[in-house]
Design a protein around this motif. Structure first.
Motif, PDB file in Angstrom:
ATOM      1  N   PRO A 151       8.141  -0.668  20.661  1.00 32.68           N
ATOM      2  CA  PRO A 151       7.200   0.479  20.641  1.00 32.68           C
ATOM      3  C   PRO A 151       5.912   0.417  20.028  1.00 32.68           C
ATOM      4  N   CYS A 152       5.911  -0.700  19.004  1.00 29.73           N
ATOM      5  CA  CYS A 152       4.767  -0.686  18.191  1.00 29.73           C
ATOM      6  C   CYS A 152       3.454  -1.264  19.001  1.00 29.73           C
ATOM      7  N   GLY A 153       4.104  -2.007  20.363  1.00 23.66           N
ATOM      8  CA  GLY A 153       2.981  -2.689  20.972  1.00 23.66           C
ATOM      9  C   GLY A 153       2.684  -4.176  20.662  1.00 23.66           C
ATOM     10  N   SER A 154       2.942  -4.481  19.324  1.00 25.20           N
ATOM     11  CA  SER A 154       2.694  -5.899  19.019  1.00 25.20           C
ATOM     12  C   SER A 154       3.627  -7.038  18.870  1.00 25.20           C
ATOM     13  N   GLU A 155       4.934  -6.797  19.228  1.00 26.21           N
ATOM     14  CA  GLU A 155       6.096  -7.507  19.435  1.00 26.21           C
ATOM     15  C   GLU A 155       6.613  -7.379  20.717  1.00 26.21           C
ATOM     16  N   GLY A 180      10.869 -20.100  31.058  1.00 25.80           N
ATOM     17  CA  GLY A 180      10.028 -19.745  30.281  1.00 25.80           C
ATOM     18  C   GLY A 180       9.175 -18.449  30.253  1.00 25.80           C
ATOM     19  N   LEU A 181       8.188 -18.282  29.532  1.00 26.24           N
ATOM     20  CA  LEU A 181       7.562 -16.933  29.539  1.00 26.24           C
ATOM     21  C   LEU A 181       6.175 -17.124  29.522  1.00 26.24           C
ATOM     22  N   GLN A 182       5.458 -16.100  30.326  1.00 29.54           N
ATOM     23  CA  GLN A 182       4.048 -16.470  30.481  1.00 29.54           C
ATOM     24  C   GLN A 182       3.318 -15.022  30.303  1.00 29.54           C
ATOM     25  N   ILE A 183       2.062 -14.938  29.889  1.00 31.30           N
ATOM     26  CA  ILE A 183       1.336 -13.681  29.737  1.00 31.30           C
ATOM     27  C   ILE A 183       0.159 -13.811  30.680  1.00 31.30           C
ATOM     28  N   TYR A 184       0.131 -12.615  31.382  1.00 39.45           N
ATOM     29  CA  TYR A 184      -1.028 -12.531  32.507  1.00 39.45           C
ATOM     30  C   TYR A 184      -2.060 -11.406  32.114  1.00 39.45           C
ATOM     31  N   ASP A 185      -3.180 -11.858  32.624  1.00 39.42           N
ATOM     32  CA  ASP A 185      -4.286 -10.901  32.418  1.00 39.42           C
ATOM     33  C   ASP A 185      -4.312 -10.133  33.940  1.00 39.42           C
ATOM     34  N   VAL A 186      -4.410  -8.931  33.937  1.00 38.36           N
ATOM     35  CA  VAL A 186      -4.300  -8.131  34.965  1.00 38.36           C
ATOM     36  C   VAL A 186      -5.638  -7.677  35.405  1.00 38.36           C
ATOM     37  N   LYS A 187      -6.260  -8.340  36.385  1.00 45.42           N
ATOM     38  CA  LYS A 187      -7.596  -8.214  37.012  1.00 45.42           C
ATOM     39  C   LYS A 187      -7.829  -7.135  37.879  1.00 45.42           C
ATOM     40  N   GLN A 188      -9.046  -6.352  37.899  1.00 41.00           N
ATOM     41  CA  GLN A 188      -9.123  -5.384  38.875  1.00 41.00           C
ATOM     42  C   GLN A 188      -9.258  -5.662  40.222  1.00 41.00           C
ATOM     43  N   ASP A 189      -9.243  -6.849  40.699  1.00 42.50           N
ATOM     44  CA  ASP A 189      -9.126  -7.607  41.948  1.00 42.50           C
ATOM     45  C   ASP A 189      -7.979  -7.962  42.343  1.00 42.50           C
ATOM     46  N   CYS A 190      -6.862  -7.348  41.499  1.00 50.12           N
ATOM     47  CA  CYS A 190      -5.444  -7.454  41.879  1.00 50.12           C
ATOM     48  C   CYS A 190      -4.938  -8.900  41.672  1.00 50.12           C
ATOM     49  N   LEU A 218      -3.275 -11.804  38.963  1.00 48.68           N
ATOM     50  CA  LEU A 218      -2.531 -12.144  38.028  1.00 48.68           C
ATOM     51  C   LEU A 218      -3.033 -13.592  37.547  1.00 48.68           C
ATOM     52  N   ILE A 219      -3.576 -13.448  36.401  1.00 49.08           N
ATOM     53  CA  ILE A 219      -3.983 -14.978  35.748  1.00 49.08           C
ATOM     54  C   ILE A 219      -3.292 -15.122  34.530  1.00 49.08           C
ATOM     55  N   PRO A 220      -2.451 -16.336  34.462  1.00 47.25           N
ATOM     56  CA  PRO A 220      -1.750 -16.472  33.213  1.00 47.25           C
ATOM     57  C   PRO A 220      -2.642 -17.212  32.375  1.00 47.25           C
ATOM     58  N   PHE A 221      -2.661 -16.724  30.792  1.00 49.74           N
ATOM     59  CA  PHE A 221      -3.675 -17.298  29.922  1.00 49.74           C
ATOM     60  C   PHE A 221      -2.630 -17.908  28.794  1.00 49.74           C
ATOM     61  N   SER A 222      -1.215 -17.608  28.703  1.00 53.80           N
ATOM     62  CA  SER A 222      -0.676 -18.176  27.635  1.00 53.80           C
ATOM     63  C   SER A 222       0.742 -18.247  28.274  1.00 53.80           C
ATOM     64  N   LEU A 278       2.599 -10.766  19.062  1.00 57.87           N
ATOM     65  CA  LEU A 278       1.320 -10.718  20.064  1.00 57.87           C
ATOM     66  C   LEU A 278       0.058 -10.384  19.322  1.00 57.87           C
ATOM     67  N   SER A 279      -0.994 -11.399  19.665  1.00 53.65           N
ATOM     68  CA  SER A 279      -2.350 -11.181  19.122  1.00 53.65           C
ATOM     69  C   SER A 279      -3.050  -9.910  19.547  1.00 53.65           C
ATOM     70  N   ASP A 280      -4.029  -9.335  18.780  1.00 58.71           N
ATOM     71  CA  ASP A 280      -4.690  -8.232  19.218  1.00 58.71           C
ATOM     72  C   ASP A 280      -5.146  -8.261  20.698  1.00 58.71           C
ATOM     73  N   ASP A 281      -5.357  -9.297  21.159  1.00 59.31           N
ATOM     74  CA  ASP A 281      -6.200  -9.370  22.549  1.00 59.31           C
ATOM     75  C   ASP A 281      -4.953  -9.724  23.562  1.00 59.31           C
ATOM     76  N   GLY A 282      -3.695  -9.912  22.992  1.00 56.08           N
ATOM     77  CA  GLY A 282      -2.797 -10.351  23.731  1.00 56.08           C
ATOM     78  C   GLY A 282      -2.580 -11.673  24.553  1.00 56.08           C
ATOM     79  N   LYS A 283      -3.599 -12.327  24.087  1.00 52.43           N
ATOM     80  CA  LYS A 283      -3.521 -13.798  24.736  1.00 52.43           C
ATOM     81  C   LYS A 283      -2.759 -14.926  23.958  1.00 52.43           C
ATOM     82  N   ASN A 284      -2.248 -14.508  22.928  1.00 54.81           N
ATOM     83  CA  ASN A 284      -1.357 -15.607  22.151  1.00 54.81           C
ATOM     84  C   ASN A 284      -0.146 -14.684  21.376  1.00 54.81           C
ATOM     85  N   PHE A 285       0.803 -15.509  21.486  1.00 57.71           N
ATOM     86  CA  PHE A 285       2.153 -14.905  20.779  1.00 57.71           C
ATOM     87  C   PHE A 285       3.010 -16.033  20.027  1.00 57.71           C
ATOM     88  N   ASP A 286       3.209 -15.679  18.921  1.00 61.47           N
ATOM     89  CA  ASP A 286       3.910 -16.632  18.198  1.00 61.47           C
ATOM     90  C   ASP A 286       5.532 -16.262  17.806  1.00 61.47           C
TER      91      ASP A 286
END
Length: 352
Positions: free
Chosen positions: A38-42, A6-16, A18-22, A56-64
């Motif tokens: 290159p456009c950053g949205s796909e 599968g595929l997971q999207i992670y939020d990169v935190k400053q405390d190092c 990796l938290i998957p949110f989707s 990808l959504s603007d906040d990067g938390k969802n992808f369709d």
């Protein structure tokens, strides 16, 4: 980030952390490679012989899912368009082809794919129409390990278990050059990346430097090489030898200052490109070879993934990488001297 099934999207935190949110379930299909438009949205994902595109959504938390097509047809023979993916439940076929590598052109209008069938294919991204296909790997080896467009998108550079990297003309589908390292026998071209770097020359002017970095390996000697390639002549102009390591993945920071490598032993190496100085060496980050490696958007951290399903987030110290080369220092001093001279002349004219 691919996780095998599968595929997971992670939020990169400053405390190092990796938290998957989707996440996305690939229904037991192996995720072999991922590339961002290159456009950053796909995001485009390679799974078995197919390509899946996600928005990808603007906040990067969802992808369709927005598109899917087969890039390695199971049928033999060359086709000019892809066939639609079959909707069947046959998961027992161990001979399913795999997309092994992908890359976008600078404008994002073309997508290159490489597969374990030894073919590199170039597609019009939005129409799914195949415009070129090349024999990019040895028939008995099969796998294409790297595809990379030239900066002007007129050529495609491929690596595929050969003693050279091929440069293909997209217009007529012909091989126009073979990049070789003659003085290193039995070395295999594994990866290739185009690097764009801004720097100050000896005259104090800001210029853009474009060159290639190729990764070669010698399995018989357990050694790897990083070779700098002149993009005008396609010839090697510098080389770094990395003993006792086989490089599996390779990436370059967006500013062209740093390159990072993951190895077959699970280690991670970070080098300054200008000086070829080793900045960090982290042994045994993973128990299996690295399968994915990339910098975060701001180049402040490096994310590594492995076949052992572990992920590592590494903060990058950029001080050493930004050491000013002698030529740049001279250029800055010369520019300062010129400005000082102009100021003095202006004062003399004013007082006159």
């Amino acid at each position: 980030m691919g996780v095998g099934s599968g595929l997971q999207i992670y939020d990169v935190k400053q405390d190092c952390a990796l938290i998957p949110f989707s996440s996305f379930d690939s229904n037991d299909k192996i995720v072999s490679c991922i590339v961002e438009h290159p456009c950053g949205s796909e995001v485009v994902v390679g799974m078995e012989g197919s390509v899946f595109a996600f928005l990808l959504s603007d906040d990067g938390k969802n992808f369709d899912p927005i598109d899917t097509w087969v890039v390695i047809p199971i049928e033999t023979g060359k086709t000019t368009t892809s066939r639609e993916e079959k909707d069947d439940d046959d998961d027992d076929d161990e001979d399913n082809p795999q997309v092994t590598t992908m890359g976008f052109s600078a404008a994002g209008d073309m997508l290159a794919t490489g597969g374990d069938d030894g073919k590199a294919r170039v597609w019009k991204y939005h129409t799914k129409h195949m415009i070129a296909m090349f024999d990019a790997a040895e028939e008995e080896k099969g796998e294409v390990s790297s595809v990379e467009f030239s900066p002007d998108s007129k050529f495609l550079i491929t690596c595929g278990e050969r003693s050279y990297a091929s440069v293909w003309n997209l217009k007529d589908e012909k091989e126009i050059h073979q990049i070789r390292l003659e003085h290193v026998p039995n070395a295999i071209f594994k990866l290739f990346r185009v690097v764009r770097k801004m720097q100050i020359n000896s005259y104090g002017s800001l210029i853009e430097s474009i060159f290639g970095l190729a990764v070669l390996i010698r399995r018989d000697k357990n050694v790897s090489y990083v070779v700098r390639i002149d993009m005008n002549t396609w010839r090697p102009v510098g080389m770094l030898e990395i003993p006792k390591e086989i490089i599996t993945r390779f990436c370059v920071s967006s500013d062209g200052q740093i390159m990072a490598m993951s190895t077959a032993t699970g280690s991670i190496l970070v080098y300054a490109i200008e000086t070829m100085e080793l900045l960090r060496r982290l042994p045994n980050c993973h128990t299996f070879p690295g399968t994915a490696l990339f910098f975060t958007k701001d180049d402040s951290s490096l994310i590594s993934a492995s076949a052992d399903k572990t992920y590592v987030l590494l903060p990058i110290d950029r001080v050493a990488a930004r050491k000013t080369p002698p030529g740049c220092t001279q250029g800055i001093l010369r520019l300062f001297a010129q400005l000082l001279a102009v100021i003095i002349i202006a004062h003399v004219v004013t007082w006159s």
